[in-house]
Design a protein around this motif. Structure first.
Motif, PDB file in Angstrom:
ATOM      1  N   PRO A 192       0.834  -1.201   0.000  1.00 23.66           N
ATOM      2  CA  PRO A 192       0.000   0.000   0.000  1.00 23.66           C
ATOM      3  C   PRO A 192       0.861   1.241   0.000  1.00 23.66           C
ATOM      4  CG  PRO A 192       0.047  -0.990   2.176  1.00 23.66           C
ATOM      5  CD  PRO A 192       0.739  -1.955   1.257  1.00 23.66           C
ATOM      6  N   ILE A 193       0.358   2.256  -0.657  1.00 19.13           N
ATOM      7  CA  ILE A 193       1.098   3.520  -0.660  1.00 19.13           C
ATOM      8  C   ILE A 193       1.221   4.034   0.768  1.00 19.13           C
ATOM      9  CG2 ILE A 193       0.884   5.966  -1.246  1.00 19.13           C
ATOM     10  CD1 ILE A 193       0.081   5.231  -3.965  1.00 19.13           C
ATOM     11  N   GLN A 225      14.288  22.526   0.126  1.00 16.47           N
ATOM     12  CA  GLN A 225      14.270  21.316  -0.693  1.00 16.47           C
ATOM     13  C   GLN A 225      13.393  20.278  -0.011  1.00 16.47           C
ATOM     14  OE1 GLN A 225      16.289  19.963  -3.730  1.00 16.47           O
ATOM     15  NE2 GLN A 225      14.386  18.820  -3.401  1.00 16.47           N
ATOM     16  N   PHE A 226      12.337  19.845  -0.689  1.00 19.11           N
ATOM     17  CA  PHE A 226      11.463  18.790  -0.177  1.00 19.11           C
ATOM     18  C   PHE A 226      11.869  17.460  -0.810  1.00 19.11           C
ATOM     19  CE2 PHE A 226       9.037  22.607   0.566  1.00 19.11           C
ATOM     20  CZ  PHE A 226       8.451  22.377   1.804  1.00 19.11           C
ATOM     21  N   THR A 227      11.890  16.412   0.008  1.00 19.93           N
ATOM     22  CA  THR A 227      12.278  15.081  -0.461  1.00 19.93           C
ATOM     23  C   THR A 227      11.151  14.101  -0.183  1.00 19.93           C
ATOM     24  OG1 THR A 227      14.620  15.537  -0.053  1.00 19.93           O
ATOM     25  CG2 THR A 227      13.958  13.225  -0.256  1.00 19.93           C
ATOM     26  N   ASP A 228      10.695  13.437  -1.226  1.00 19.07           N
ATOM     27  CA  ASP A 228       9.642  12.430  -1.096  1.00 19.07           C
ATOM     28  C   ASP A 228      10.199  11.154  -0.481  1.00 19.07           C
ATOM     29  OD1 ASP A 228       7.204  10.874  -1.716  1.00 19.07           O
ATOM     30  OD2 ASP A 228       8.511   9.940  -3.224  1.00 19.07           O
ATOM     31  N   LEU A 229       9.521  10.648   0.532  1.00 25.06           N
ATOM     32  CA  LEU A 229       9.894   9.382   1.182  1.00 25.06           C
ATOM     33  C   LEU A 229       8.787   8.341   1.042  1.00 25.06           C
ATOM     34  CD1 LEU A 229      11.449  10.721   4.516  1.00 25.06           C
ATOM     35  CD2 LEU A 229      12.645  10.107   2.411  1.00 25.06           C
ATOM     36  N   SER A 230       7.870   8.561   0.130  1.00 26.42           N
ATOM     37  CA  SER A 230       6.710   7.677  -0.002  1.00 26.42           C
ATOM     38  C   SER A 230       7.121   6.306  -0.523  1.00 26.42           C
ATOM     39  CB  SER A 230       5.686   8.297  -0.956  1.00 26.42           C
ATOM     40  OG  SER A 230       5.288   9.572  -0.502  1.00 26.42           O
ATOM     41  N   VAL A 231       6.346   5.307  -0.123  1.00 23.04           N
ATOM     42  CA  VAL A 231       6.564   3.935  -0.569  1.00 23.04           C
ATOM     43  C   VAL A 231       5.443   3.559  -1.536  1.00 23.04           C
ATOM     44  CG1 VAL A 231       6.683   1.522   0.148  1.00 23.04           C
ATOM     45  CG2 VAL A 231       7.715   3.295   1.571  1.00 23.04           C
TER      46      VAL A 231
END
Length: 590
Positions: free
Chosen positions: A333-334, A352-358
């Protein structure tokens, strides 16, 4: 929860399968859009009773079983690409005894066990296996569980009847005898390192609070209990015959019951304090997200097989295995998440934004107060021009699902401070002069002086300086900081004179009022007869907007400057005698 081996491998039984078609059809039709499990080829048609993905990774997994339901040839299959494909790794040739359980403490070291006291170990990821001795007089092993890399248990059905638990505290190098149970255990699990639960043919739920050394009956069910899993010492789920699902939220002190009517639920997996899966007859999988109060059909299968086991990877990619080599896979699941390289900045600065989504392939950002305000980049850079506390929202998505995360008041933007030193710039040797900048509550002020000594006021917005280090050029410097984040420095150049045999104007005599001012700014000072003074007004960019020269009289003087033509804002008044700056003062036009 046992993070190492959560699977359901149990002795198979002939149970009632009286179909209640109306319930099944209703559940199936209401959940068609929610089905996300997909069949994958396990490369075997054997019954896969045991399955496990070693902890802390997503790629390597193992499944074990046998050809028929009782004492038949066994098999082990493996995936190295997250369950996308599987291949048989054991036996390479010939036959082995049937397997009921498999468990790995890391991708290389693992155990498998089954019929006729058959217990094997690998240390090379399944390339080779060696028999080991765990118990004696064992008919077949039904489960292996590890709490961590050292502590584990195996449970066996004995030739003499009943079941026996075996324990290890050294990663399976040696095993000792634990407690006995009077019935044939079908599944066992950890709730914590010392608390375990077991279920089986005795129609009971048994509990141990000393690591499996002794057992007591915790609950008497109306039917056979088949699968068990606990998230922690409170929330646990048991699957049974006749579609019964038992749930506890108080560590087994009480159990609530839900029934689908006909399923036999061997496979149980609990995620957290409120979410769990059960699976069994007809390849059906049910799910709860409210601690077992309600269950809904998450996958409606073909009805050709029975599911025996769940296993989930570190990123929660799910697998369920069963008879006829059936293997289902569900994408992780996301899980939306992100970080910023800074959360407290000054106006005009970037983050700076960094995506850590799975599990995401698309990103939709909203930046309250930011520029740009929206972005579809995975890792955007955003500028904030105005002070405030701002939310950040990210919706991560893939073709099947999406999830939105909002972090409220995540970004803190502070006005860049604008200190301006007011005070005399022409001073006499050994004279004490006050200097100040606008005081803003919460800001910090650090002063430095060249050519003199700070006598009072350090770490405040106003200081006193004794100009006692000789004639020449000096400096007053202030460093103003907001929230330990934004810092600005202002410097005032000082001319230090001996003032010997000269009739000098005291640079501290200048005063302005009112401040803030609407129209007329009044300047009062003590003058010297025929002294020429120049009054100039600058904006904060340093551009001169006004200049007026006067000739002083001895004693008190006052001039009135008409500021009607100035816009609202901050300004600087500079007073000079020839080329010597006598004073600079800041005022506000309203």
């Amino acid at each position: 929860m046992n993070k190492y081996c959560h699977f359901c491998s149990k002795k198979k039984m002939k149970l009632k399968t009286t179909l209640q078609l109306i319930l099944a059809l209703l559940l199936t039709s209401s959940q068609v859009s929610a089905q996300q499990w997909e069949a994958v080829n396990s490369q075997t048609n054997f019954i896969l009773y045991g399955m496990h993905f070693p902890p802390g990774q997503n790629e390597v997994g193992y499944a074990a079983g046998m050809q028929y339901t009782n004492d038949a040839p066994g098999v082990i299959v493996k995936t190295s690409n997250g369950g996308q494909s599987w291949s048989q790794i054991y036996p390479v040739t010939g036959e082995i005894d049937g397997l009921e359980a498999v468990c790995f403490i890391n991708p290389n070291i693992g155990f498998a066990a089954g019929w006729n006291n058959y217990f094997i170990k690998t240390t090379d990821g399944g390339s080779s296996w060696v028999p080991i001795t765990v118990g004696t007089d064992v008919w077949y092993y039904v489960d292996i569980e590890f709490w961590d890399e050292s502590n584990g248990i195996a449970v066996a059905v004995m030739n003499a009847g009943g079941s026996r638990v075996y324990k290890t505290d050294n990663g399976g190098l040696s095993w000792t005898m634990g407690g006995a149970l009077a019935y044939s255990v079908l599944d066992i699990c950890y709730a914590n390192q010392n608390t375990l639960y077991a279920v089986g043919t005795g129609n009971v739920i048994s509990k141990s609070v000393n690591g499996g050394q002794s057992w007591t009956n915790n609950y008497q069910s109306t039917g056979i209990t088949m699968g068990v899993d606990f998230a922690n010492t409170n929330f646990g789920v048991v699957g049974g015959e006749d579609g019964e699902i038992l749930t506890t939220n108080d560590g087994g002190s009480s159990w609530s019951s839900f029934s689908t009517g006909y399923h036999s639920f061997y496979a149980v997996h609990v995620f957290d304090k409120d979410s769990a899966y059960v699976g069994g007859t007809d390849v059906d999988i049910f799910k709860t997200t409210d601690s077992g109060e309600t269950w809904t059909l998450d996958y409606g299968g073909s009805g050709a097989s029975t599911m025996y086991n769940f296993s989930f990877t570190a990123n929660n990619t799910g697998f369920c295995s069963g008879s006829q080599g059936t293997m289902l896979r569900r994408d992780a699941p996301i899980a939306t998440n992100f970080i910023a390289d800074e959360t407290a900045i000054c106006t005009g600065n970037q983050i700076q934004f960094t995506d850590l989504s799975v599990g995401a392939t698309g990103w939709d950002w909203y930046f309250e107060g930011g520029s740009p305000e929206t972005s579809i980049e995975q890792n955007p850079i955003v500028t904030y021009y105005y002070a405030g506390d701002y939310d950040v929202t990210l919706t991560a998505s893939n073709p099947e699902q999406s999830q939105t995360l909002t972090q409220e008041n995540y970004i803190h933007v502070f006005e860049q401070p604008q200190p301006f030193i007011s005070g005399a710039s022409f001073v006499c040797l050994n004279q004490t002069i006050p200097y100040q900048t606008n005081n803003i509550n919460g800001n910090t002020y650090t002063w430095d002086v060249v050519g003199g000594t700070i006598s009072d006021g350090q770490n405040t917005s106003a200081i006193s300086v004794i100009w006692d280090n000789g004639v020449g050029t000096g400096y007053v410097i202030v460093n103003e900081t907001v929230n330990l984040t934004c810092t600005t420095i202002d410097t005032l150049n000082i001319t230090i004179d001996e003032c010997v045999s000269l009739i000098e104007m005291n640079p501290t005599d200048f005063g302005i009022y009112p401040n803030p001012v609407k129209n007329i700014l009044n300047i009062s000072f003590n003058g010297v007869n025929n002294e020429k003074l120049s009054f100039s007004i600058y904006n904060v960019m340093g551009i001169r907007l006004f200049e007026q020269d006067i000739t002083c009289q001895t004693g008190q003087n006052e001039i009135n400057l008409n500021l009607n033509n100035l816009c609202h804002g901050m300004y600087i008044l500079e007073i000079k005698n020839s080329d010597v700056i006598l004073s600079k003062m800041k005022f506000q036009k309203i």
